[in-house]
Design a protein around this motif. Structure first.
Motif, PDB file in Angstrom:
ATOM      1  N   ASP A 184       5.957  10.836  -3.239  1.00  0.00           N
ATOM      2  CA  ASP A 184       6.198   9.931  -2.111  1.00  0.00           C
ATOM      3  C   ASP A 184       5.165   9.929  -0.990  1.00  0.00           C
ATOM      4  OD1 ASP A 184       8.370  10.284  -3.750  1.00  0.00           O
ATOM      5  OD2 ASP A 184       9.810  10.635  -2.152  1.00  0.00           O
ATOM      6  N   ASN A 185       5.032  11.085  -0.309  1.00  0.00           N
ATOM      7  CA  ASN A 185       4.166  11.109   0.887  1.00  0.00           C
ATOM      8  C   ASN A 185       2.835  11.798   0.598  1.00  0.00           C
ATOM      9  OD1 ASN A 185       4.978  13.748   0.653  1.00  0.00           O
ATOM     10  ND2 ASN A 185       5.128  14.083   2.863  1.00  0.00           N
ATOM     11  N   ASP A 190      -1.902   7.626   2.059  1.00  0.00           N
ATOM     12  CA  ASP A 190      -2.017   7.450   3.513  1.00  0.00           C
ATOM     13  C   ASP A 190      -2.789   6.188   3.878  1.00  0.00           C
ATOM     14  OD1 ASP A 190      -0.572   9.731   3.863  1.00  0.00           O
ATOM     15  OD2 ASP A 190      -2.231  10.962   4.620  1.00  0.00           O
ATOM     16  N   TYR A 193      -0.690   3.000   3.051  1.00  0.00           N
ATOM     17  CA  TYR A 193       0.467   2.879   3.951  1.00  0.00           C
ATOM     18  C   TYR A 193       0.050   2.600   5.393  1.00  0.00           C
ATOM     19  CZ  TYR A 193       4.416   4.031   0.874  1.00  0.00           C
ATOM     20  OH  TYR A 193       5.401   3.989  -0.078  1.00  0.00           O
ATOM     21  N   PRO A 220       9.104  13.592   4.738  1.00  0.00           N
ATOM     22  CA  PRO A 220       8.264  12.546   5.323  1.00  0.00           C
ATOM     23  C   PRO A 220       8.677  12.256   6.773  1.00  0.00           C
ATOM     24  CG  PRO A 220       9.001  11.905   3.118  1.00  0.00           C
ATOM     25  CD  PRO A 220       9.735  13.161   3.482  1.00  0.00           C
ATOM     26  N   THR A 221       7.728  11.777   7.565  1.00  0.00           N
ATOM     27  CA  THR A 221       8.014  11.498   8.978  1.00  0.00           C
ATOM     28  C   THR A 221       8.840  10.206   9.107  1.00  0.00           C
ATOM     29  OG1 THR A 221       6.058  10.137   9.229  1.00  0.00           O
ATOM     30  CG2 THR A 221       5.785  12.507   9.642  1.00  0.00           C
ATOM     31  N   GLU A 224       6.719   7.205   8.367  1.00  0.00           N
ATOM     32  CA  GLU A 224       6.545   7.042   6.916  1.00  0.00           C
ATOM     33  C   GLU A 224       7.789   6.404   6.308  1.00  0.00           C
ATOM     34  OE1 GLU A 224       3.420  10.714   5.993  1.00  0.00           O
ATOM     35  OE2 GLU A 224       5.550  11.128   5.966  1.00  0.00           O
ATOM     36  N   TYR A 225       8.954   6.890   6.705  1.00  0.00           N
ATOM     37  CA  TYR A 225      10.189   6.343   6.142  1.00  0.00           C
ATOM     38  C   TYR A 225      10.390   4.875   6.514  1.00  0.00           C
ATOM     39  CZ  TYR A 225      13.305   8.778   3.053  1.00  0.00           C
ATOM     40  OH  TYR A 225      13.894   9.259   1.917  1.00  0.00           O
ATOM     41  N   TYR A 228       8.326   3.038   4.141  1.00  0.00           N
ATOM     42  CA  TYR A 228       8.913   3.000   2.795  1.00  0.00           C
ATOM     43  C   TYR A 228      10.011   1.922   2.742  1.00  0.00           C
ATOM     44  CZ  TYR A 228       6.960   7.795   2.414  1.00  0.00           C
ATOM     45  OH  TYR A 228       6.152   8.900   2.424  1.00  0.00           O
ATOM     46  N   TYR A 376       6.273  18.717   1.726  1.00  0.00           N
ATOM     47  CA  TYR A 376       6.642  17.884   0.578  1.00  0.00           C
ATOM     48  C   TYR A 376       5.461  17.708  -0.375  1.00  0.00           C
ATOM     49  CZ  TYR A 376      10.210  14.523  -1.121  1.00  0.00           C
ATOM     50  OH  TYR A 376      11.171  13.856  -1.830  1.00  0.00           O
ATOM     51  N   ARG A 378       2.405  17.065   0.339  1.00  0.00           N
ATOM     52  CA  ARG A 378       1.106  17.246   1.007  1.00  0.00           C
ATOM     53  C   ARG A 378       0.537  18.646   0.833  1.00  0.00           C
ATOM     54  NH1 ARG A 378      -0.295  13.123   4.292  1.00  0.00           N
ATOM     55  NH2 ARG A 378       1.365  11.648   4.802  1.00  0.00           N
TER      56      ARG A 378
END
Ligand code: 9WN
Length: 447
Positions: A184-185, A190, A193, A220-221, A224-225, A228, A376, A378
């Motif tokens: 996902d993240n 980056d 997104y 995720p922050t 970020e969410y 998404y 996560y 990263r």
């Protein structure tokens, strides 16, 4: 608790505990990806879980994939989530995806998400067949009776990916949402997104992950969410029409890891087709060849890793993540290039990094600027990822590369919580405990 204080489980003890995790997460018709955090059936989780189940009960392994197949779209797409109708807490849930509401391609029941995940399923089926052969005639008969139906499902799935995710025949799979990568993240995404604007009319939502995992730094922050969910909203408004998304979608990147999975899985599916006397062997072998070449051609000379490309800008995504080792999953590199990639994997930028608790594969290089050891995808090491590399390397006849990873992974798993991921510098288990695919990995490594 410091990790060094945790009990160490090995051998039969770890096997019994792993089997208990799969049993506890089994609703009777599917195995939840994790008990609280992920209470539904996820696509690539289900494939990995079916391999774990095959060690315990081959019939149950087949049933797990059948449950996923029930969510298959008319297009052939296997959705990334098949929802358990009795569970309403995970977000985004089926109403938010609204698939059957906007397209006839989605089944009305079971309800599913509108995107997919890496196509590891044919590889799982290949392994289920091999494990049944190890168990004896009753298991073989059960799996053989099931195989032709599973094969037709997988063929439709692969044809979907080839048709809709690589219409230009580049040998690289395009994804329409970062969740489709399963990572996902990851810092891979980056750049793409950063260009996604949060929709001004994004309907409000309540995250579940940050309520289950109390340490927000592991997830995720919020921005970020929001992104998404904005991409989900965009996909829904496009009626989950792949051609529309290819033309106008905000997030469109090639995924080198998914492409390598498709290459290896096509090879596995060609083998299954051959065993069934099916007519598509040459077609599937050609897919394997095409995607293997696409992956090998993505290698960046300077980083020594295969890279994804942002299809909206044409720019390669130059970050050092575990996905960069994709050619080791499917082959295709020349001998010298593969030797260099193995050397990189063993180097201080990766498994030879002096700070690592276990010499497993972290999701992002600990030597990279983007590395975050608790965040996560990263930085943390994901047991399922190292297991998948071990499995694919052994499958390709590289036990020399697989063996040290296998040993290190067993050391990491011996802590016994079957964590979703680990802090790679300390070994601390993070994310969800009792994650199904981690238990499946343990079973497959030990049995
Ligand atoms: C979104 C279930 C899934 C995995 C993914 C992992 C995570 C979901 C989430 O959990 O993703 O699909 O809610 O974060 O990134 O790889 O399949 O285990």
């Amino acid at each position: 608790t410091a990790v060094s204080d945790l009990p160490v489980h090995r051998g039969a003890d770890l096997v019994a505990r792993a089997a208990a995790v799969l049993r506890a997460n089994d609703t009777g018709v599917m195995v939840r990806a994790a008990p609280t955090l992920y209470p539904h059936q996820w696509s690539w989780d289900a494939a990995f879980v079916s391999v774990g189940l095959a060690h315990l009960d081959p019939g149950r392994a087949c049933a797990e994939l059948d449950h996923l197949f029930r969510g298959q779209w008319r297009t052939g797409m296997l959705p990334h989530i098949v929802f358990d109708p009795g569970e309403t807490t995970y977000s985004p849930g089926p109403d938010r995806w609204g698939c059957a509401e906007v397209t006839d391609d989605a089944p009305a029941a079971p309800r599913t998400s509108g995107i997919c995940q890496p196509p590891v399923h044919a590889l799982a089926v290949e392994r289920i067949v091999a494990l049944a052969e190890r168990r004896g005639p009753a298991a073989v008969a059960r799996v053989r009776a099931w195989l032709p139906g599973a094969y037709r499902r997988l063929l439709a799935w692969h044809r979907y990916l080839v048709r809709e995710r690589d219409p230009l025949r580049t040998g690289l799979v395009a994804i329409h949402h970062g969740w489709e990568s399963g990572m996902d993240n990851s810092p891979r995404w980056d750049g793409p997104y950063s260009r996604i604007a949060v929709l001004p009319d994004l309907p409000p939502y309540r995250r579940r992950d940050t309520r289950v995992v109390r340490d927000a730094a592991q997830r995720p922050t919020q921005l970020e969410y929001d992104r998404y969910l904005s991409v989900v909203e965009e996909l829904r408004r496009a009626g989950y029409d792949d051609a529309r998304t290819r033309a106008t979608g905000g997030f469109l990147v090639t995924d080198v890891f998914a492409s390598a999975v498709l290459a290896a899985a096509s090879e596995a599916l060609a083998g299954i087709a051959r065993s069934l006397g099916a007519g598509e062997v040459a077609e599937l072998e050609e897919h394997a060849e095409r995607f293997r070449a696409g992956v090998a051609g993505s290698e960046d000379a300077e980083l020594g890793l295969a890279l994804d490309t942002d299809l909206r800008t044409g720019a390669p995504l130059r970050v050092e993540t575990v996905a960069g080792f994709a050619p080791l999953l499917c082959g295709g590199l020349r001998t010298a290039a593969e030797r260099d990639m193995v050397a990189l994997l063993r180097s201080e930028r990766w498994t030879g990094h002096p700070g690592l608790r276990h010499a497993v594969l972290p999701s992002t290089s600990p030597a990279a600027r983007e590395f975050r050891p608790r965040a996560y995808w990263r930085g943390p090491s994901w047991p399922v990822v190292t297991w998948f590399f071990v499995w694919m390397l052994e499958r390709r006849g590289r036990p020399d590369v697989a063996a040290p990873l296998r040993r290190a992974l067993l050391d990491e798993l011996a802590e016994g919580s079957f964590a979703e991921y680990h802090e790679p510098l300390t070994g601390e288990p993070l994310g969800s405990a009792a994650q199904s695919w981690t238990a499946a990995a343990a079973l497959d490594l030990l049995l």
